[in-house]
Scaffold this motif. Sequence first.
Motif, short mmCIF file in Angstrom:
data_model
loop_
_atom_site.label_atom_id
_atom_site.label_comp_id
_atom_site.label_asym_id
_atom_site.label_seq_id
_atom_site.Cartn_x
_atom_site.Cartn_y
_atom_site.Cartn_z
N ASP A 192 0.72 -1.21 0.05
CA ASP A 192 -0.16 0.13 -0.03
C ASP A 192 0.85 1.33 0.03
O ASP A 192 0.63 2.12 -0.89
CB ASP A 192 -1.09 0.07 1.09
CG ASP A 192 -2.07 -1.20 1.07
OD1 ASP A 192 -2.27 -1.52 -0.02
OD2 ASP A 192 -2.58 -1.56 2.12
N GLU A 193 1.80 1.33 0.79
CA GLU A 193 2.79 2.54 1.04
C GLU A 193 3.54 2.73 -0.25
O GLU A 193 3.81 3.71 -0.85
CB GLU A 193 3.66 2.37 2.13
CG GLU A 193 2.91 2.56 3.61
CD GLU A 193 3.92 2.30 4.53
OE1 GLU A 193 5.15 2.52 4.40
OE2 GLU A 193 3.55 1.85 5.65
N TYR A 194 3.88 1.64 -0.91
CA TYR A 194 4.89 1.51 -2.11
C TYR A 194 3.76 2.11 -3.33
O TYR A 194 4.35 2.83 -4.04
CB TYR A 194 5.45 0.10 -2.54
CG TYR A 194 6.07 -0.01 -3.77
CD1 TYR A 194 7.19 0.51 -3.99
CD2 TYR A 194 5.59 -0.47 -4.79
CE1 TYR A 194 8.07 0.49 -5.02
CE2 TYR A 194 6.26 -0.84 -5.88
CZ TYR A 194 7.35 -0.04 -6.17
OH TYR A 194 8.11 -0.26 -7.28
N GLU A 195 2.61 1.64 -3.49
CA GLU A 195 1.87 1.93 -4.28
C GLU A 195 1.47 3.37 -4.41
O GLU A 195 1.35 4.19 -5.30
CB GLU A 195 0.72 1.13 -4.41
CG GLU A 195 0.56 -0.23 -4.84
CD GLU A 195 -0.72 -1.01 -4.92
OE1 GLU A 195 -1.83 -0.55 -4.79
OE2 GLU A 195 -0.59 -2.18 -4.90
N GLU A 196 1.33 3.96 -3.17
CA GLU A 196 1.18 5.39 -3.14
C GLU A 196 2.14 6.34 -3.31
O GLU A 196 2.09 7.17 -4.13
CB GLU A 196 0.65 5.54 -1.60
CG GLU A 196 -0.64 5.09 -1.19
CD GLU A 196 -0.90 5.47 0.47
OE1 GLU A 196 -0.34 6.13 1.11
OE2 GLU A 196 -2.02 4.81 0.96
N ASP A 197 3.47 5.73 -3.10
CA ASP A 197 4.64 6.54 -3.61
C ASP A 197 4.80 6.67 -4.91
O ASP A 197 5.00 7.86 -5.55
CB ASP A 197 5.86 6.15 -2.91
CG ASP A 197 5.84 6.14 -1.40
OD1 ASP A 197 5.33 7.16 -1.06
OD2 ASP A 197 6.73 5.38 -0.80
N VAL A 198 4.39 5.52 -5.38
CA VAL A 198 4.55 5.23 -7.22
C VAL A 198 3.47 6.30 -7.92
O VAL A 198 3.89 6.86 -8.75
CB VAL A 198 4.44 3.82 -7.51
CG1 VAL A 198 4.37 3.86 -8.91
CG2 VAL A 198 5.53 3.12 -7.11
N ASP A 199 2.48 6.41 -7.32
CA ASP A 199 1.24 6.93 -7.77
C ASP A 199 1.17 8.52 -7.75
O ASP A 199 1.40 9.15 -8.67
CB ASP A 199 -0.13 6.67 -7.00
CG ASP A 199 -0.74 5.32 -7.33
OD1 ASP A 199 -0.20 5.07 -8.59
OD2 ASP A 199 -1.73 4.78 -6.62
N SER A 200 1.96 8.92 -6.40
CA SER A 200 2.19 10.31 -6.36
C SER A 200 3.54 10.61 -7.25
O SER A 200 3.50 11.86 -7.78
CB SER A 200 2.66 10.65 -4.86
OG SER A 200 3.84 9.80 -4.46
N GLY A 207 3.02 13.39 -9.93
CA GLY A 207 4.14 14.55 -10.03
C GLY A 207 4.79 14.77 -11.34
O GLY A 207 4.81 15.98 -11.95
N LEU A 208 4.77 13.74 -12.15
CA LEU A 208 5.78 13.74 -13.51
C LEU A 208 4.53 14.27 -14.38
O LEU A 208 5.12 15.09 -15.25
CB LEU A 208 6.21 12.60 -13.90
CG LEU A 208 7.47 12.04 -13.30
CD1 LEU A 208 7.87 10.60 -13.62
CD2 LEU A 208 8.50 12.99 -13.45
N MET A 209 3.47 13.96 -14.29
CA MET A 209 2.31 14.12 -15.34
C MET A 209 2.12 16.00 -15.15
O MET A 209 1.88 16.30 -16.40
CB MET A 209 1.35 13.48 -14.96
CG MET A 209 1.56 11.86 -15.17
SD MET A 209 1.65 11.44 -17.11
CE MET A 209 0.13 11.09 -17.50
N GLU A 210 2.29 16.39 -14.09
CA GLU A 210 1.87 17.60 -13.90
C GLU A 210 2.62 18.69 -14.24
O GLU A 210 2.73 19.73 -14.79
CB GLU A 210 1.63 17.97 -12.33
CG GLU A 210 0.40 17.21 -11.78
CD GLU A 210 0.17 17.68 -10.38
OE1 GLU A 210 1.02 18.08 -9.57
OE2 GLU A 210 -0.72 17.19 -9.79
#
Length: 136
Positions: A120-128, A132-135
């Motif tokens: 869960d923590e890993y997925e949240e980090d990857v998603d953020s 961040g790259l897309m923005e």
Amino acid sequence: MYAIGETFYYEIFDEEYELHVVGDIILGGKEYIIAEDFEGEKRAFLFDENEEDVILIEDDEALEIIEHWEEEYFGSGADIGDWDEDGYYDREDSFAVDVDDDDEESYISENFVEEEDSYDEYEEDVDSFITGLMEK
């Protein structure tokens, strides 16, 4: 000399047998081969190095050779060992345990530790990170 795992044919009492080498042993300076047929019957053969031939050993002498080989390679059968780079080390096989069907669930929970998923923590980090790259 035949190596363990090799197959050779030998005529015994006018019948040709396909024999598989299961072991070898040196006794009294002589080389012996232990071979087994498809029915699991073990036979001892003397390896004549000069003629590069095998000679069937029969009766009590063959039984004695096979017994020496079994003692040397199988030992008492009680000790379990594994090969390590430095030699053999002892271990115990405790996996084979008789468990009743009723106790199976409690046996598993007592003897096996399940690791909790920390994805869960890993997925949240990857998603953020991706967001961040897309923005940018």
